[in-house]
Scaffold this motif. Structure first.
Motif, mmCIF file in Angstrom:
data_model
loop_
_atom_site.group_PDB
_atom_site.id
_atom_site.type_symbol
_atom_site.label_atom_id
_atom_site.label_comp_id
_atom_site.label_asym_id
_atom_site.label_seq_id
_atom_site.Cartn_x
_atom_site.Cartn_y
_atom_site.Cartn_z
ATOM 1 N N PRO A 154 0.835 -1.204 0.000
ATOM 2 C CA PRO A 154 0.000 0.000 0.000
ATOM 3 C C PRO A 154 0.863 1.245 0.000
ATOM 4 O O PRO A 154 1.956 1.256 0.565
ATOM 5 N N LEU A 155 0.359 2.277 -0.634
ATOM 6 C CA LEU A 155 1.135 3.510 -0.742
ATOM 7 C C LEU A 155 1.436 4.110 0.634
ATOM 8 O O LEU A 155 2.575 4.386 0.960
ATOM 9 N N LEU A 156 0.401 4.315 1.433
ATOM 10 C CA LEU A 156 0.574 4.842 2.780
ATOM 11 C C LEU A 156 -0.312 4.060 3.742
ATOM 12 O O LEU A 156 -1.456 3.768 3.431
ATOM 13 N N ARG A 175 4.596 7.654 11.878
ATOM 14 C CA ARG A 175 6.042 7.904 11.905
ATOM 15 C C ARG A 175 6.420 9.303 11.439
ATOM 16 O O ARG A 175 7.555 9.733 11.600
ATOM 17 N N GLN A 176 5.478 10.012 10.839
ATOM 18 C CA GLN A 176 5.778 11.333 10.294
ATOM 19 C C GLN A 176 6.209 12.301 11.394
ATOM 20 O O GLN A 176 5.757 12.223 12.530
ATOM 21 N N ILE A 189 8.623 13.869 2.256
ATOM 22 C CA ILE A 189 8.309 13.259 3.545
ATOM 23 C C ILE A 189 7.223 12.198 3.470
ATOM 24 O O ILE A 189 7.182 11.318 4.326
ATOM 25 N N LEU A 190 6.334 12.261 2.487
ATOM 26 C CA LEU A 190 5.223 11.309 2.457
ATOM 27 C C LEU A 190 5.606 9.867 2.126
ATOM 28 O O LEU A 190 5.085 8.950 2.754
ATOM 29 N N ARG A 205 13.160 10.304 11.058
ATOM 30 C CA ARG A 205 12.047 11.095 10.522
ATOM 31 C C ARG A 205 12.092 12.547 10.988
ATOM 32 O O ARG A 205 11.554 13.427 10.330
ATOM 33 N N GLY A 206 12.751 12.814 12.112
ATOM 34 C CA GLY A 206 12.879 14.198 12.572
ATOM 35 C C GLY A 206 13.609 15.076 11.575
ATOM 36 O O GLY A 206 13.393 16.289 11.516
ATOM 37 N N LEU A 207 14.476 14.467 10.755
ATOM 38 C CA LEU A 207 15.217 15.242 9.758
ATOM 39 C C LEU A 207 14.394 15.532 8.500
ATOM 40 O O LEU A 207 14.861 16.252 7.622
#
Length: 184
Positions: free
Chosen positions: A2-4, A11-12, A53-54, A72-74
């Motif tokens: 799945p894409l997302l 996690r974003q 980011i996605l 993910r913070g970066l």
């Protein structure tokens, strides 16, 4: 695949989303100032950051392991760098009698240095503080030199003083990232 998924969205980075929203706010601000090109360019930067980011890079086996391991913070780094530089282009702050250009090079060097160090740390090998600072400094020197070559090729470059100070400040920003990088 799945894409997302919901796990991907959990996690974003909240900072990345806030930075993209702020970038869209700057685009709107430029639009209210009737600076259409700056508004459009800033909105496109926000769209590009969204495209970075996605995707669920952790699940994308075709990507190199170091890219998949980036914290993910970066994800906020491209949007933050765009936020810092947008007024320079949109309001011509790069060309005034002010330290704006210098601040942008220092901050951008630090942000890019942090991403470089995260890529370096992805292998899990311990590195001493001196080695981290040296690696980040050399990275910053290369990045600043390549950027100034780009400015020269596109006619964005100032005088010689602007060129060497930009390289030094980009290098210093990356070196500071190496100095502040947490040891694990």
């Amino acid at each position: 695949m799945p894409l997302l998924t919901r796990d991907d969205l959990r996690r974003q980075s909240p900072l990345a989303w806030a930075s993209i929203l702020a970038l869209l706010g700057v685009a709107f601000w430029f639009w209210t100032l009737e600076k259409g090109n700056a508004a459009g360019g800033t909105a496109l930067a926000a769209l590009g950051c969204l495209g970075l980011i996605l995707p669920p890079r952790e699940r994308m086996g075709v990507l190199p392991r170091r890219i998949r391991a980036l914290p993910r913070g970066l994800d906020a780094v491209p949007a933050l760098a765009s936020l810092v530089s947008s007024p320079g282009y949109g309001l011509n702050w790069f060309y005034g009698q002010n330290p704006y250009d210098e601040v942008v090079h220092l901050v951008s060097g630090g942000l890019s240095g942090a991403v470089f160090l995260a890529l370096l740390a992805a292998d899990g090998r311990p590195r001493g503080r001196l080695r981290l600072v040296l690696a980040a400094t050399l990275f910053g020197l290369n990045l600043g030199t390549v950027w100034e070559a780009f400015e020269y090729a596109t006619g964005l470059i100032g005088d010689w003083t602007d060129t060497w100070t930009d390289v030094v400040l980009t290098t210093l920003g990356a070196a500071l990232a190496g100095l502040l990088w947490p040891r694990r």
